[in-house]
Design a protein around this motif. Structure first.
Motif, PDB file in Angstrom:
ATOM      1  N   ARG A  11       0.809  -1.390   0.120  1.00 53.98           N
ATOM      2  CA  ARG A  11      -0.092   0.090  -0.030  1.00 53.98           C
ATOM      3  C   ARG A  11       0.918   1.154   0.091  1.00 53.98           C
ATOM      4  NH1 ARG A  11      -3.025  -1.412   3.750  1.00 53.98           N
ATOM      5  NH2 ARG A  11      -5.054  -1.996   2.397  1.00 53.98           N
ATOM      6  N   GLU A  12       1.966   1.254   0.835  1.00 52.48           N
ATOM      7  CA  GLU A  12       2.857   2.589   0.933  1.00 52.48           C
ATOM      8  C   GLU A  12       3.575   2.520  -0.370  1.00 52.48           C
ATOM      9  OE1 GLU A  12       4.593   5.628   2.129  1.00 52.48           O
ATOM     10  OE2 GLU A  12       3.231   4.724   3.255  1.00 52.48           O
ATOM     11  N   TYR A  13       3.932   1.491  -1.118  1.00 52.60           N
ATOM     12  CA  TYR A  13       4.664   1.778  -2.362  1.00 52.60           C
ATOM     13  C   TYR A  13       3.641   2.201  -3.556  1.00 52.60           C
ATOM     14  CZ  TYR A  13       6.306   0.376  -7.074  1.00 52.60           C
ATOM     15  OH  TYR A  13       6.784   0.360  -8.099  1.00 52.60           O
ATOM     16  N   VAL A  14       2.482   1.935  -3.361  1.00 51.60           N
ATOM     17  CA  VAL A  14       1.268   2.369  -4.431  1.00 51.60           C
ATOM     18  C   VAL A  14       1.161   3.704  -4.165  1.00 51.60           C
ATOM     19  CG1 VAL A  14      -1.063   2.141  -5.283  1.00 51.60           C
ATOM     20  CG2 VAL A  14       0.334  -0.128  -4.766  1.00 51.60           C
ATOM     21  N   LEU A  15       1.073   4.162  -3.051  1.00 49.77           N
ATOM     22  CA  LEU A  15       0.781   5.486  -2.641  1.00 49.77           C
ATOM     23  C   LEU A  15       1.830   6.375  -3.056  1.00 49.77           C
ATOM     24  CD1 LEU A  15      -1.240   5.309   0.870  1.00 49.77           C
ATOM     25  CD2 LEU A  15      -2.130   5.892  -1.104  1.00 49.77           C
ATOM     26  N   THR A  16       3.128   6.028  -2.807  1.00 46.79           N
ATOM     27  CA  THR A  16       4.421   7.025  -3.217  1.00 46.79           C
ATOM     28  C   THR A  16       4.824   6.871  -4.701  1.00 46.79           C
ATOM     29  OG1 THR A  16       5.897   5.136  -2.596  1.00 46.79           O
ATOM     30  CG2 THR A  16       5.229   6.717  -0.866  1.00 46.79           C
ATOM     31  N   ARG A  17       4.518   5.727  -5.415  1.00 51.70           N
ATOM     32  CA  ARG A  17       5.061   5.661  -6.749  1.00 51.70           C
ATOM     33  C   ARG A  17       3.732   5.649  -7.534  1.00 51.70           C
ATOM     34  NH1 ARG A  17       8.513   7.817  -8.076  1.00 51.70           N
ATOM     35  NH2 ARG A  17       8.858   6.334  -9.847  1.00 51.70           N
ATOM     36  N   GLY A  18       2.760   5.525  -7.218  1.00 57.94           N
ATOM     37  CA  GLY A  18       1.393   5.436  -8.029  1.00 57.94           C
ATOM     38  C   GLY A  18       1.373   6.186  -9.147  1.00 57.94           C
ATOM     39  N   PRO A  19       1.457   7.844  -8.813  1.00 55.09           N
ATOM     40  CA  PRO A  19       1.219   8.909  -9.890  1.00 55.09           C
ATOM     41  C   PRO A  19       2.291   8.631 -10.693  1.00 55.09           C
ATOM     42  CG  PRO A  19       1.039   9.594  -7.447  1.00 55.09           C
ATOM     43  CD  PRO A  19       1.521   8.510  -7.230  1.00 55.09           C
ATOM     44  N   ALA A  20       3.676   8.400 -10.433  1.00 58.94           N
ATOM     45  CA  ALA A  20       4.492   8.172 -11.532  1.00 58.94           C
ATOM     46  C   ALA A  20       4.287   6.992 -12.506  1.00 58.94           C
ATOM     47  CB  ALA A  20       6.148   8.192 -10.966  1.00 58.94           C
ATOM     48  N   LEU A  21       3.873   6.062 -11.758  1.00 59.64           N
ATOM     49  CA  LEU A  21       3.702   4.662 -12.666  1.00 59.64           C
ATOM     50  C   LEU A  21       2.280   5.091 -13.508  1.00 59.64           C
ATOM     51  CD1 LEU A  21       4.230   2.179  -9.724  1.00 59.64           C
ATOM     52  CD2 LEU A  21       5.866   2.662 -11.835  1.00 59.64           C
ATOM     53  N   LEU A  22       1.421   5.874 -13.131  1.00 54.91           N
ATOM     54  CA  LEU A  22       0.423   6.121 -13.824  1.00 54.91           C
ATOM     55  C   LEU A  22       0.588   6.934 -15.115  1.00 54.91           C
ATOM     56  CD1 LEU A  22      -2.830   5.947 -14.341  1.00 54.91           C
ATOM     57  CD2 LEU A  22      -3.122   7.885 -12.897  1.00 54.91           C
ATOM     58  N   ARG A  23       1.715   7.848 -14.874  1.00 54.90           N
ATOM     59  CA  ARG A  23       2.313   8.622 -16.121  1.00 54.90           C
ATOM     60  C   ARG A  23       2.655   7.666 -17.002  1.00 54.90           C
ATOM     61  NH1 ARG A  23       3.558  12.232 -11.698  1.00 54.90           N
ATOM     62  NH2 ARG A  23       5.658  11.533 -11.721  1.00 54.90           N
ATOM     63  N   ALA A  24       3.554   6.920 -16.674  1.00 57.90           N
ATOM     64  CA  ALA A  24       4.397   5.717 -17.329  1.00 57.90           C
ATOM     65  C   ALA A  24       3.160   4.810 -18.229  1.00 57.90           C
ATOM     66  CB  ALA A  24       5.251   4.953 -16.584  1.00 57.90           C
ATOM     67  N   ALA A  25       2.202   4.512 -17.740  1.00 58.43           N
ATOM     68  CA  ALA A  25       1.146   3.987 -18.057  1.00 58.43           C
ATOM     69  C   ALA A  25       0.505   4.692 -19.312  1.00 58.43           C
ATOM     70  CB  ALA A  25       0.038   3.337 -17.267  1.00 58.43           C
ATOM     71  N   HIS A  26       0.073   6.088 -18.875  1.00 55.66           N
ATOM     72  CA  HIS A  26      -0.540   6.787 -19.898  1.00 55.66           C
ATOM     73  C   HIS A  26       0.314   6.909 -21.163  1.00 55.66           C
ATOM     74  CE1 HIS A  26      -1.935  10.580 -21.561  1.00 55.66           C
ATOM     75  NE2 HIS A  26      -3.064  10.128 -21.344  1.00 55.66           N
ATOM     76  N   GLN A  27       1.744   7.015 -20.952  1.00 58.41           N
ATOM     77  CA  GLN A  27       2.469   7.052 -21.997  1.00 58.41           C
ATOM     78  C   GLN A  27       2.393   5.827 -22.934  1.00 58.41           C
ATOM     79  OE1 GLN A  27       6.039   7.919 -20.339  1.00 58.41           O
ATOM     80  NE2 GLN A  27       6.045  10.188 -20.586  1.00 58.41           N
ATOM     81  N   LEU A  28       2.245   4.514 -22.284  1.00 57.43           N
ATOM     82  CA  LEU A  28       2.094   3.548 -23.112  1.00 57.43           C
ATOM     83  C   LEU A  28       0.663   3.524 -23.955  1.00 57.43           C
ATOM     84  CD1 LEU A  28       3.482   0.817 -20.557  1.00 57.43           C
ATOM     85  CD2 LEU A  28       4.456   1.332 -22.765  1.00 57.43           C
ATOM     86  N   THR A  29      -0.384   3.814 -23.193  1.00 54.88           N
ATOM     87  CA  THR A  29      -1.653   3.459 -23.682  1.00 54.88           C
ATOM     88  C   THR A  29      -2.092   5.016 -24.632  1.00 54.88           C
ATOM     89  OG1 THR A  29      -2.658   4.315 -21.809  1.00 54.88           O
ATOM     90  CG2 THR A  29      -2.191   2.033 -22.063  1.00 54.88           C
ATOM     91  N   GLY A  30      -1.779   6.001 -23.950  1.00 51.33           N
ATOM     92  CA  GLY A  30      -2.237   7.192 -24.752  1.00 51.33           C
ATOM     93  C   GLY A  30      -3.778   7.622 -24.408  1.00 51.33           C
ATOM     94  N   HIS A  31      -4.151   7.178 -23.332  1.00 54.46           N
ATOM     95  CA  HIS A  31      -5.489   7.225 -23.041  1.00 54.46           C
ATOM     96  C   HIS A  31      -5.555   7.127 -21.239  1.00 54.46           C
ATOM     97  CE1 HIS A  31      -9.952   6.994 -22.492  1.00 54.46           C
ATOM     98  NE2 HIS A  31     -10.015   7.734 -23.484  1.00 54.46           N
ATOM     99  N   PRO A  32      -6.260   8.163 -20.630  1.00 58.60           N
ATOM    100  CA  PRO A  32      -6.014   8.131 -19.522  1.00 58.60           C
ATOM    101  C   PRO A  32      -6.711   6.922 -18.818  1.00 58.60           C
ATOM    102  CG  PRO A  32      -6.814  10.218 -19.969  1.00 58.60           C
ATOM    103  CD  PRO A  32      -6.713   9.234 -21.116  1.00 58.60           C
ATOM    104  N   LEU A  33      -8.075   6.580 -19.195  1.00 62.39           N
ATOM    105  CA  LEU A  33      -8.836   5.333 -18.458  1.00 62.39           C
ATOM    106  C   LEU A  33      -8.173   3.919 -19.048  1.00 62.39           C
ATOM    107  CD1 LEU A  33     -12.400   6.545 -19.309  1.00 62.39           C
ATOM    108  CD2 LEU A  33     -11.124   6.919 -17.296  1.00 62.39           C
ATOM    109  N   ASP A  34      -7.531   3.999 -20.099  1.00 66.57           N
ATOM    110  CA  ASP A  34      -6.771   2.630 -20.389  1.00 66.57           C
ATOM    111  C   ASP A  34      -5.567   2.676 -19.452  1.00 66.57           C
ATOM    112  OD1 ASP A  34      -8.273   2.170 -22.469  1.00 66.57           O
ATOM    113  OD2 ASP A  34      -7.373   2.992 -23.823  1.00 66.57           O
ATOM    114  N   ALA A  35      -4.819   3.934 -19.161  1.00 67.82           N
ATOM    115  CA  ALA A  35      -3.625   3.667 -18.428  1.00 67.82           C
ATOM    116  C   ALA A  35      -4.043   3.261 -16.891  1.00 67.82           C
ATOM    117  CB  ALA A  35      -3.132   5.287 -18.334  1.00 67.82           C
ATOM    118  N   GLU A  36      -5.116   3.731 -16.285  1.00 66.41           N
ATOM    119  CA  GLU A  36      -5.485   3.411 -15.123  1.00 66.41           C
ATOM    120  C   GLU A  36      -5.872   1.823 -14.953  1.00 66.41           C
ATOM    121  OE1 GLU A  36      -8.901   5.653 -14.031  1.00 66.41           O
ATOM    122  OE2 GLU A  36      -7.886   7.627 -13.890  1.00 66.41           O
TER     123      GLU A  36
END
Length: 168
Positions: A11-36
């Motif tokens: 939980r601590e890992y997800v809370l601290t690194r989640g936003p950066a990982l979400l940005r990386a996912a968004h770069q992969l998918t190109g769409h915010p919902l797909d990134a989530e």
């Protein structure tokens, strides 16, 4: 409900690194919902492998690699929803007639507006947009400078927009 140390650590890992990982996912998918969705799937895989990941400094790399692999798997699973065909589908007769009527009216209005332009403007427009010539080619053809071609086409387009009631 009691949580384990493993769950707290994750939980601590997800809370601290989640936003950066979400940005990386968004770069992969190109769409915010797909990134989530992608990040959630990768974090699920990470949670299941949590005890096997000895180097906690490598967690970001693990999650990113999981996102890439999941994304590639999703590409491969996608099925074509459109198939090429040798035959075009039938068009409704009413729609075709109405569309042809509107197209005809627009073409007639454009022809009238073109005829009202001075000769050089009309020639520049026809060469540029009907013959698809470049500005230097038009300049050579009409015996004028490239700058004159640019200004002539610009003024002619403004007159055409005005004559057709289009916004500038």
């Amino acid at each position: 409900m009691q949580t384990t140390g493993r769950e707290d650590e994750f939980r601590e890992y997800v809370l601290t690194r989640g936003p950066a990982l979400l940005r990386a996912a968004h770069q992969l998918t190109g769409h915010p919902l797909d990134a989530e969705d992608l990040l959630q799937s990768a974090l699920t895989k990470t949670y299941l492998a949590w005890d096997r990941i000895e180097d906690r400094n490598a967690l970001d790399g693990y999650v990113r690699r999981a996102m890439v692999n999941i994304n590639i798997s999703q590409w491969r699973r996608r099925k074509l929803e459109e198939y090429p065909s040798d035959e075009l589908p039938e068009v409704a007769a009413g729609h075709e007639a109405a569309s042809a009527e509107v197209t005809s009216e627009v073409q007639e209005a454009l022809e009238r507006a073109l005829q009202e332009l001075p000769e050089r403007m009309r020639a520049a427009i026809v060469l540029r947009y009907y013959e698809d010539m470049t500005e230097p080619e038009i300049a050579r053809t009409l015996g004028i400078s490239v700058g004159t071609v640019k200004s002539t086409v610009s003024r002619a387009m403004a007159k055409l927009r005005s004559a057709l009631g289009l916004p500038r």
